[in-house]
Design a protein around this motif. Structure first.
Motif, PDB file in Angstrom:
ATOM      1  N   VAL A 156       0.841  -1.199   0.000  1.00  0.00           N
ATOM      2  CA  VAL A 156       0.000   0.000   0.000  1.00  0.00           C
ATOM      3  C   VAL A 156       0.882   1.257   0.000  1.00  0.00           C
ATOM      4  O   VAL A 156       0.849   2.051   0.939  1.00  0.00           O
ATOM      5  N   PRO A 157       1.691   1.458  -1.047  1.00  0.00           N
ATOM      6  CA  PRO A 157       2.556   2.651  -1.070  1.00  0.00           C
ATOM      7  C   PRO A 157       1.761   3.948  -1.142  1.00  0.00           C
ATOM      8  O   PRO A 157       2.280   5.019  -0.809  1.00  0.00           O
ATOM      9  N   GLU A 158       0.503   3.873  -1.585  1.00  0.00           N
ATOM     10  CA  GLU A 158      -0.314   5.085  -1.683  1.00  0.00           C
ATOM     11  C   GLU A 158      -0.571   5.726  -0.320  1.00  0.00           C
ATOM     12  O   GLU A 158      -0.884   6.913  -0.230  1.00  0.00           O
ATOM     13  N   LEU A 159      -0.441   4.944   0.737  1.00  0.00           N
ATOM     14  CA  LEU A 159      -0.730   5.458   2.077  1.00  0.00           C
ATOM     15  C   LEU A 159       0.470   6.156   2.726  1.00  0.00           C
ATOM     16  O   LEU A 159       0.365   6.602   3.865  1.00  0.00           O
TER      17      LEU A 159
ATOM     18  N   LEU B  47      -8.073   6.596  -3.610  1.00  0.00           N
ATOM     19  CA  LEU B  47      -7.270   6.188  -2.456  1.00  0.00           C
ATOM     20  C   LEU B  47      -8.169   5.706  -1.320  1.00  0.00           C
ATOM     21  O   LEU B  47      -7.857   4.721  -0.641  1.00  0.00           O
ATOM     22  N   TYR B  48      -9.292   6.396  -1.121  1.00  0.00           N
ATOM     23  CA  TYR B  48     -10.221   6.013  -0.054  1.00  0.00           C
ATOM     24  C   TYR B  48     -10.745   4.599  -0.278  1.00  0.00           C
ATOM     25  O   TYR B  48     -10.826   3.785   0.655  1.00  0.00           O
ATOM     26  N   GLU B  49     -11.092   4.278  -1.524  1.00  0.00           N
ATOM     27  CA  GLU B  49     -11.595   2.946  -1.832  1.00  0.00           C
ATOM     28  C   GLU B  49     -10.503   1.891  -1.674  1.00  0.00           C
ATOM     29  O   GLU B  49     -10.768   0.768  -1.247  1.00  0.00           O
ATOM     30  N   LYS B  50      -9.251   2.229  -2.020  1.00  0.00           N
ATOM     31  CA  LYS B  50      -8.153   1.280  -1.850  1.00  0.00           C
ATOM     32  C   LYS B  50      -7.916   0.961  -0.381  1.00  0.00           C
ATOM     33  O   LYS B  50      -7.499  -0.146  -0.042  1.00  0.00           O
TER      34      LYS B  50
ATOM     35  N   PHE C 296     -10.350   1.503   2.259  1.00  0.00           N
ATOM     36  CA  PHE C 296     -11.518   1.098   3.045  1.00  0.00           C
ATOM     37  C   PHE C 296     -12.635   0.495   2.205  1.00  0.00           C
ATOM     38  O   PHE C 296     -13.762   0.386   2.675  1.00  0.00           O
ATOM     39  N   GLY C 297     -12.350   0.083   0.968  1.00  0.00           N
ATOM     40  CA  GLY C 297     -13.398  -0.366   0.060  1.00  0.00           C
ATOM     41  C   GLY C 297     -14.189  -1.561   0.551  1.00  0.00           C
ATOM     42  O   GLY C 297     -15.407  -1.627   0.368  1.00  0.00           O
ATOM     43  N   ASP C 298     -13.531  -2.534   1.182  1.00  0.00           N
ATOM     44  CA  ASP C 298     -14.230  -3.717   1.685  1.00  0.00           C
ATOM     45  C   ASP C 298     -13.548  -4.189   2.958  1.00  0.00           C
ATOM     46  O   ASP C 298     -12.562  -3.593   3.416  1.00  0.00           O
ATOM     47  N   ASP C 299     -14.063  -5.281   3.523  1.00  0.00           N
ATOM     48  CA  ASP C 299     -13.537  -5.782   4.792  1.00  0.00           C
ATOM     49  C   ASP C 299     -12.067  -6.171   4.675  1.00  0.00           C
ATOM     50  O   ASP C 299     -11.273  -5.925   5.594  1.00  0.00           O
ATOM     51  N   GLU C 300     -11.690  -6.784   3.576  1.00  0.00           N
ATOM     52  CA  GLU C 300     -10.301  -7.209   3.395  1.00  0.00           C
ATOM     53  C   GLU C 300      -9.362  -6.012   3.343  1.00  0.00           C
ATOM     54  O   GLU C 300      -8.288  -6.018   3.950  1.00  0.00           O
ATOM     55  N   LYS C 301      -9.779  -4.951   2.658  1.00  0.00           N
ATOM     56  CA  LYS C 301      -8.949  -3.747   2.566  1.00  0.00           C
ATOM     57  C   LYS C 301      -8.871  -3.025   3.909  1.00  0.00           C
ATOM     58  O   LYS C 301      -7.821  -2.487   4.276  1.00  0.00           O
ATOM     59  N   ARG C 302      -9.977  -3.013   4.631  1.00  0.00           N
ATOM     60  CA  ARG C 302      -9.949  -2.373   5.950  1.00  0.00           C
ATOM     61  C   ARG C 302      -9.051  -3.135   6.916  1.00  0.00           C
ATOM     62  O   ARG C 302      -8.346  -2.536   7.731  1.00  0.00           O
ATOM     63  N   GLU C 303      -9.046  -4.469   6.811  1.00  0.00           N
ATOM     64  CA  GLU C 303      -8.157  -5.276   7.637  1.00  0.00           C
ATOM     65  C   GLU C 303      -6.695  -5.011   7.273  1.00  0.00           C
ATOM     66  O   GLU C 303      -5.828  -4.921   8.141  1.00  0.00           O
TER      67      GLU C 303
ATOM     68  N   LYS D  58     -16.897   4.558   5.487  1.00  0.00           N
ATOM     69  CA  LYS D  58     -16.496   3.154   5.587  1.00  0.00           C
ATOM     70  C   LYS D  58     -15.352   2.953   6.573  1.00  0.00           C
ATOM     71  O   LYS D  58     -15.127   1.843   7.042  1.00  0.00           O
ATOM     72  N   HIS D  59     -14.635   4.018   6.849  1.00  0.00           N
ATOM     73  CA  HIS D  59     -13.454   3.908   7.721  1.00  0.00           C
ATOM     74  C   HIS D  59     -13.812   3.988   9.193  1.00  0.00           C
ATOM     75  O   HIS D  59     -12.924   3.844  10.043  1.00  0.00           O
ATOM     76  N   ARG D  60     -15.073   4.202   9.519  1.00  0.00           N
ATOM     77  CA  ARG D  60     -15.445   4.441  10.914  1.00  0.00           C
ATOM     78  C   ARG D  60     -15.072   3.263  11.809  1.00  0.00           C
ATOM     79  O   ARG D  60     -14.450   3.423  12.857  1.00  0.00           O
ATOM     80  N   ALA D  61     -15.442   2.034  11.384  1.00  0.00           N
ATOM     81  CA  ALA D  61     -15.208   0.865  12.237  1.00  0.00           C
ATOM     82  C   ALA D  61     -13.721   0.598  12.420  1.00  0.00           C
ATOM     83  O   ALA D  61     -13.258   0.359  13.537  1.00  0.00           O
ATOM     84  N   VAL D  62     -12.947   0.657  11.332  1.00  0.00           N
ATOM     85  CA  VAL D  62     -11.520   0.352  11.440  1.00  0.00           C
ATOM     86  C   VAL D  62     -10.793   1.450  12.208  1.00  0.00           C
ATOM     87  O   VAL D  62      -9.815   1.183  12.923  1.00  0.00           O
ATOM     88  N   THR D  63     -11.262   2.682  12.121  1.00  0.00           N
ATOM     89  CA  THR D  63     -10.642   3.768  12.885  1.00  0.00           C
ATOM     90  C   THR D  63     -10.851   3.562  14.378  1.00  0.00           C
ATOM     91  O   THR D  63      -9.932   3.731  15.185  1.00  0.00           O
TER      92      THR D  63
END
Length: 601
Positions: free
Chosen positions: A316-319, A348-351, A353-360, A403-408
């Motif tokens: 994830v170099p974009e981060l 970038l937001y979708e990369k 936090f787009g789904d559960d796997e990305k948020r993990e 979408k980032h609320r839970a992982v945050t």
């Protein structure tokens, strides 16, 4: 009559005063009741109004904890108070006992459930395999002339395995067991290892034995045989005892040292005290609570797989522009920046936090970045820097309902539970008014120690607030400083000078220069909207002033940093002039170098 009139008048006046007093008391009671009823309703509104007022006033846009700036305590055991030293010693004892009992080890995983996948065909195969040995035994029984011969073969196979004299067996009525005793014992060597021969084979066995033996054993031979057998048995027993004793007397292997951030939890390592004090301070030196927190943190690190995560490429170099380390504060703490405005980029937001796997993956990346920063930039020695400064930029941050609320929330919970006392200061910059209002509501639930580490500032006060804790040469350009990644002329070792340009006034900077030298400078005015010019004035009388940079007005959207250089051919001085025509004071930052002609080349 006059006296009666006076008495009536006095009585009427007294009644009037009493009536007025009663009315006044009633009014006061009603006012008190109304005030009490409205107090609770207005309490929360008052807090929000105060926050809005503070956010709207530029001069009062910096909010700190009531105790002022946080000051780190010493990690030297000798400088701790007696109760703190006792708490540290007690915690060490609890850790040693927990290590000995394996409390820091993860419980073994449950055995996998193996479903019964057997089929009728498999059952038939198993039945056939079980019946094959029985068929072979039946075939051998049919091939024997009598039922006694297979027993003799079994005896010949099983008896030689007995190395010690067999105990006397009880007599039975079975003739097959009694007949071997009728063999003549006078010509046979008293050997307890000789196999028992069946009655049908006795004549052949006796003849074969007489032909095979060279001579009858003499008493001396018998004696030697017995002695050798006893000696061999003794040696075998001694060898067994020698083999068994070292295994029994070998000490148990000491358990491997439990490490956290590369620091052992027990032992003489001086860094151990620093780590343990973090957990004690996080729980106000309550030993049992600190022990529970430490144990939970160690078990979480193992279950989360921290050691394996450190070497994992999450791709994830974009981060890299979202969370990054840059420079240090004025006390030497590394500074970590969190720039949430980067998530304005929808891709970038979708990369992230787009789904559960990305948020993990984002959560693992955030923990990985923190772990690497701890191992690479912190020092757990008693006099070392073992905490960091966090700067959180809330400019254009995404709403907390995305979408980032839970992982945050999960990341925040993990950081609070497993990384105690790693924040020396937390500065929130570009804070909107609603965040200040929310902080006002949450402030009563925070400890005084935590609140003393927090600082909030509005966009107008961002750079000024950062400079209180971090030198301008260490602050990135995007936050009002002079640090640039690709700067080839200046580095963080080149100190920046700060000046304040008063309203409707002019500030000049004079740089003395010698002959055949080159003057290099860079300058920044926060917010600009000022006039800026540069000229060279020679020292010689009658010399001509050289206009290096014509005076012009610099708008706010201009390049944040002005750079310049001038090659000096005669002694003199370079003068930088900044004129502030506005009604607000301005913050001026600059740094410079004077190079000789050889250095310039």
């Amino acid at each position: 009559m006059a006296e009666e009139t006076k008495q009536e008048t006095a009585a009427a006046a007294a009644e009037l005063v009493a009536t007025e007093a009663e009315k006044k008391a009633e009014v006061e009671e009603k006012v008190d009741e109304a005030a009490a009823a409205a107090a609770e309703e207005a309490e929360e509104e008052k807090k929000i109004e105060e926050a809005e007022t503070e956010a709207g006033a530029e001069e009062a846009a910096v909010i700190e904890g009531s105790t002022g700036s946080f000051k780190e305590e010493s990690n030297l055991v000798s400088e701790l108070a007696d109760p703190e030293q006792k708490a540290l010693a007690q915690l060490k004892e609890l850790i040693a006992a927990a290590l000995a009992s394996g409390e820091f080890d993860l419980p073994p995983p449950p055995p996998p459930v193996q479903p019964d996948t057997a089929t009728p065909a498999a059952d038939d195969a198993k039945t056939e395999e079980a019946e094959e040995p029985k068929a072979e035994e039946a075939a051998k029984s049919d091939a024997a002339p009598e039922g006694e011969e297979p027993k003799a073969e079994e005896a010949e196979v099983s008896e030689p395995k007995t190395e010690a004299p067999a105990p006397e067996e009880p007599k039975t009525d079975d003739p097959a067991q009694e007949e071997p005793k009728t063999v003549e014992p006078t010509k046979e060597e008293p050997n307890t290892e000789a196999p028992v021969v069946a009655a049908a084979e006795q004549p052949k066995a006796v003849a074969a034995a007489e032909e095979a033996k060279p001579a009858e054993p003499t008493p001396e031979t018998e004696e030697k045989t017995v002695v050798v057998t006893e000696e061999e048995g003794t040696k075998a027993v001694e060898a067994t005892e020698e083999t068994a004793v070292p295994a029994a007397s070998e000490p148990e292997a000491a358990p491997a040292a439990e490490l956290i951030w590369g620091v052992p939890l027990v032992g003489d390592d001086e860094r151990t005290d620093t780590v343990l004090l973090k957990f004690l301070r996080a729980r106000e030196f309550k030993v049992k609570e600190a022990m529970a927190m430490l144990k939970a943190a160690v078990l979480w690190r193992k279950s989360f797989g921290i050691d394996a995560l450190l070497g994992t490429d999450l791709g994830v170099p974009e981060l890299e522009n979202v969370v990054f380390y840059r420079g240090a504060d004025r006390e030497g703490h590394p500074v970590c920046y969190n720039v949430y405005s980067e998530f304005q980029d929808k891709e970038l937001y979708e990369k992230a936090f787009g789904d559960d796997e990305k948020r993990e993956r984002f959560l693992k990346w955030r923990i990985q970045l923190l772990e690497r920063g701890i191992l690479e930039q912190l020092d757990f020695s008693p006099s070392g820097i073992c905490s960091m400064v966090q700067v959180t930029d809330l400019k254009n941050s995404p709403p907390m309902l995305g979408k980032h609320r839970a992982v945050t929330r999960q990341a925040l919970s993990l950081l609070q539970d497993n990384y105690p006392e790693f924040i020396a200061k937390k500065v929130f910059i570009n804070v909107p008014w609603w965040y200040l209002a929310a902080n006002k509501m949450m402030s009563p639930f925070l400890t005084q120690r935590t609140k003393s580490k927090f600082t909030f500032c509005s966009p107008a006060k961002t750079a000024e607030t950062l400079f209180r804790y971090i030198a301008p040469e260490q602050v990135p350009v995007q936050f009002g400083g002079l640090f640039k990644e690709d700067d080839t002329e200046f580095s963080t070792s080149d100190a920046v000078t700060e000046l304040t340009v008063k309203p409707s006034s002019k500030e000049t900077i004079e740089i003395p220069a010698t002959e055949n030298s080159t003057v290099v400078w860079e300058l920044r005015v926060l917010g600009w909207e000022v006039s800026y010019g540069v000229e060279f004035t020679p020292d010689a009388e009658g010399g001509y002033t050289v206009i290096v940079q014509k005076t012009r007005k610099v708008p706010a959207n201009e390049e944040p940093i002005m750079k310049g250089n001038f090659k000096v051919t005669e002694p003199g001085k370079v003068v930088l002039a900044v004129n502030n025509p506005t009604s607000k004071k301005k913050k001026l930052l600059y740094r410079l170098k004077v190079k000789s002609s050889t250095e310039s080349a």
